[in-house]
Scaffold this motif. Structure first.
Motif, PDB file in Angstrom:
ATOM      1  N   LYS A  32     -31.217 -17.599  16.825  1.00  0.00           N
ATOM      2  CA  LYS A  32     -31.833 -18.848  16.364  1.00  0.00           C
ATOM      3  C   LYS A  32     -32.874 -18.618  15.264  1.00  0.00           C
ATOM      4  O   LYS A  32     -33.774 -19.430  15.065  1.00  0.00           O
ATOM      5  N   LYS A  68     -28.179 -15.285  13.190  1.00  0.00           N
ATOM      6  CA  LYS A  68     -28.877 -16.558  13.400  1.00  0.00           C
ATOM      7  C   LYS A  68     -28.267 -17.345  14.545  1.00  0.00           C
ATOM      8  O   LYS A  68     -28.977 -18.009  15.306  1.00  0.00           O
ATOM      9  N   GLU A  69     -26.953 -17.271  14.717  1.00  0.00           N
ATOM     10  CA  GLU A  69     -26.288 -17.952  15.825  1.00  0.00           C
ATOM     11  C   GLU A  69     -26.802 -17.434  17.172  1.00  0.00           C
ATOM     12  O   GLU A  69     -27.002 -18.202  18.116  1.00  0.00           O
ATOM     13  N   ARG A  79     -25.232 -14.941   9.329  1.00  0.00           N
ATOM     14  CA  ARG A  79     -24.720 -16.072  10.105  1.00  0.00           C
ATOM     15  C   ARG A  79     -24.662 -15.740  11.597  1.00  0.00           C
ATOM     16  O   ARG A  79     -25.154 -16.506  12.440  1.00  0.00           O
ATOM     17  N   VAL A  80     -24.110 -14.573  11.933  1.00  0.00           N
ATOM     18  CA  VAL A  80     -23.967 -14.177  13.341  1.00  0.00           C
ATOM     19  C   VAL A  80     -25.339 -13.951  13.972  1.00  0.00           C
ATOM     20  O   VAL A  80     -25.598 -14.371  15.107  1.00  0.00           O
ATOM     21  N   GLN A 108     -16.714 -10.295  21.427  1.00  0.00           N
ATOM     22  CA  GLN A 108     -18.070 -10.811  21.635  1.00  0.00           C
ATOM     23  C   GLN A 108     -19.015  -9.692  22.067  1.00  0.00           C
ATOM     24  O   GLN A 108     -20.178  -9.660  21.648  1.00  0.00           O
TER      25      GLN A 108
END
Length: 297
Positions: A277, A273-274, A270-271, A232
């Motif tokens: 936002k 935007k996660e 994808r990452v 992470q």
């Protein structure tokens, strides 16, 4: 101003107006034991300040107005109170942004746990450092790109001045007898390595070997101290690098994904935007129009 401090005493630093540099005025008389990945510089403006450094033989320093203290990344320290807190100008900055400046490499590699610069002992040097602080205070938060560059240059000048004064001071070398101190030192070295190699194909196994731990022990230790997993952390730092490239360059989203360590555009989108936002393209538009947007930290 006390930020999040986890069970392992690690403090998360949140940058408000300028990437990698945080400046604020502080009048707290007490501050609990903590450490962070950033270098901390304290200029005492009024009152008194006592700082305790937790190592094998705990050290307490007493500061008077005009004194300056530099605290190295990973150093456990706290403010001790005997009276109302004095006013302090505190500067924190991400060491990763300065590790590529060749003239600073000796200081960054041999940095003592702390440096206490007493105004009465170094009046000329202290006056110069104070001027750098006040100039940063004047420029801090400006949206003008060139003024922001000036802030980074002033931080470099502060480091260079302190390095020329204290680089050879063996009396202030880090004491690594304490197991927690050793663990923090190793994790700070790993996070600095990650920050300098975000575009590489990093693996947890590789980083565990760098720290001298088994993969299982390293993952558990990293999560305990840093509050998030190593994977992470790597992802978070890569996204932050992508944010900088989106705001400061005209590179394509694909090129930014690759330079930030993402080898798949779909994964990057994808990452990103996660965490933010919004898509990378939407982020770039918001950043350049000056919209009210707070990047991931």
């Amino acid at each position: 101003m006390i930020h999040d401090i986890n069970e392992q005493s690690r403090e998360d630093i949140y940058y408000d107006t300028q990437k990698g540099v945080l400046l604020y005025h502080n009048t707290l008389s007490e501050y609990p034991t903590h450490w962070h990945n950033e270098i901390e510089l304290i200029l005492l403006l009024s009152g008194t300040l006592r700082v305790k450094f937790h190592n094998d033989k705990s050290t307490v320093i007493n500061c008077v107005p005009g004194d300056i203290v530099m605290v190295a990344p990973g150093t456990l320290h706290e403010y001790l109170s005997e009276s109302d807190g004095g006013e302090k100008l505190i500067l924190l900055f991400d060491i990763g942004g300065y590790s590529q400046v060749s003239s600073l490499v000796p200081l960054l590699k041999a940095m003592p746990a702390y440096v206490h610069i007493k105004q009465e002992e170094y009046p000329v040097e202290t006056a110069r450092l104070q001027n750098y602080f006040w100039e940063i205070d004047r420029l801090y938060g400006q949206r003008d790109e060139f003024l922001q560059i000036s802030v980074y240059s002033l931080v470099t000048l502060i480091l260079a001045q302190i390095g020329s004064m204290h680089l050879g001071d063996t009396n202030l070398a880090k004491n690594t007898a304490d197991p927690q101190r050793k663990n923090i030192d190793k994790l700070v070295a790993v996070t600095n390595y990650i920050d300098s190699h975000r575009s590489d194909d990093l693996t947890v196994e590789q980083l565990a070997e760098l720290a001298g731990f088994s993969k299982f022990h390293f993952e558990r230790l990293f999560k305990n101290y840093m509050g998030i997993s190593c994977y992470q952390y790597i992802t978070k730092r890569r996204v932050m690098m992508a944010q900088e490239l989106l705001g400061d360059t005209d590179l394509s989203v694909m090129d930014i994904a690759l330079q930030s360590g993402f080898f798949s555009l779909s994964t990057f989108n994808r990452v990103f935007k996660e965490i933010n936002k919004c898509s990378p393209t939407e982020f770039r538009k918001l950043y350049r129009t000056g919209a009210d947007f707070t990047p991931a930290t």
